[in-house]
Design an enzyme around this catalytic site. Structure first.
Site, PDB file in Angstrom:
ATOM      1  CG  ASN A   1      -1.964   1.016   1.195  1.00  0.00           C
ATOM      2  OD1 ASN A   1      -2.736   1.071   0.252  1.00  0.00           O
ATOM      3  ND2 ASN A   1      -1.989   1.866   2.196  1.00  0.00           N
TER       4      ASN A   1
ATOM      5  CB  VAL B   1       2.459  11.682   9.781  1.00  0.00           C
ATOM      6  CG1 VAL B   1       3.137  13.018   9.601  1.00  0.00           C
ATOM      7  CG2 VAL B   1       1.252  11.822  10.679  1.00  0.00           C
ATOM      8  N   GLY B   2       0.433   9.245   8.487  1.00  0.00           N
ATOM      9  CA  GLY B   2       0.037   7.861   8.728  1.00  0.00           C
ATOM     10  C   GLY B   2       0.627   6.909   7.703  1.00  0.00           C
ATOM     11  CB  CYS B   3       1.905   3.455   8.012  1.00  0.00           C
ATOM     12  SG  CYS B   3       3.623   3.729   8.430  1.00  0.00           S
ATOM     13  CB  VAL B   4      -2.960   2.755   6.470  1.00  0.00           C
ATOM     14  CG1 VAL B   4      -3.967   2.066   5.565  1.00  0.00           C
ATOM     15  CG2 VAL B   4      -2.231   1.738   7.298  1.00  0.00           C
TER      16      VAL B   4
END
Lengths: 170, 80
Positions: free
Chosen positions: A43, B77-80
């Site tokens: 992703n 900044v989130g990973c998803v």
């Protein structure tokens, strides 16, 4: 120009040019039975404009098998991240407990569970493939697999597909 | 709150902004005001209601970074 607002200020580390020559590929298998690490990386690659292919082999089949994908288990056995004695982890009920704890943490962080994650990946243009030898050994056909899986391909096909790419074995 | 570059302005990264783009950009800015951080791609989909596929069509290749850039917000900044 005078009636336009101030132009957005880009962060200095932001790269907006997505064109890259190489495709990123991820090989997903084995230990990460719950499938999350491979899904997160694929992703992330897609969000960076990098092509991503996930090739599911033997143990990884649980992740794309329609019958099992909805209730994947997190295995605490031999997993150093649990910070618990390994001898305890093999006891009855520990896997269910560890899975429960893992799910709570994942929900808290608003990370999608695996079936939703696979949909996210295919929607983002990622590709899912299943390993032919594993499918043959487990007597599974494309009908048994998640609809997003594009095909059952041989190891040689995957090698060809991933030529020149960054391949991760997870 | 202003709406950033006015309609018809071209943000110089090869995207002509349409109404569809503006809907996403407005959501990003409103959400940023409420949350104090830029929405991740997943949040734009889950909370904003914009399908992932559409986001990749509107902001090709790097939707999260392109959206936040045009909206004038820090990259998520989130990973998803």
């Amino acid at each position: 120009m005078t009636d336009t607002m101030t132009a957005p200020v880009p962060s200095s580390t932001t790269r907006l040019e997505a064109e890259r020559p190489q495709a990123g590929h991820h090989l997903l298998q084995g230990l990460a039975r719950h499938g999350l690490p491979g899904a997160v990386l694929a992703n992330a690659a897609l969000a960076e404009g990098i092509e991503a292919h996930l090739f599911f082999t033997f143990w990884g089949f649980d992740i794309i098998n329609k019958k099992t994908m909805g209730h994947l288990k997190f295995s605490p056995v031999g997993n150093p991240a649990t910070h618990m004695p390994t001898a305890l982890m093999g006891l009855p009920g520990m896997q269910a407990f560890a899975t429960h704890m893992m799910k709570k943490q994942i929900e808290g962080l608003d990370i999608p569970e695996v079936p939703e994650f696979l949909e996210l990946i295919t929607d983002a243009g990622g590709h899912l493939w299943a390993c032919k030898m594993s499918a043959d050994m487990m007597h599974l056909t494309e009908d048994d697999l998640y609809d997003g899986v594009e095909g059952i391909i041989s190891a040689a096909d995957f090698i060809e597909l991933s030529e020149g790419a960054q391949t991760l074995f997870i | 709150v202003g709406r950033g570059p006015r309609e018809g302005a071209r943000p110089n990264i090869g995207i002509d902004l349409t109404d569809e783009h503006w809907k996403v950009l407005r959501f990003l800015r409103e959400d940023y005001q409420e949350q104090g951080e830029t929405a991740t791609l997943r949040r734009v989909t889950a909370v904003g209601g914009f399908p992932t596929k559409e986001l990749f069509q509107l902001f090709p290749k790097k939707p999260a970074k392109k959206m936040s850039y045009i909206a004038g917000l820090p990259k998520p900044v989130g990973c998803v």
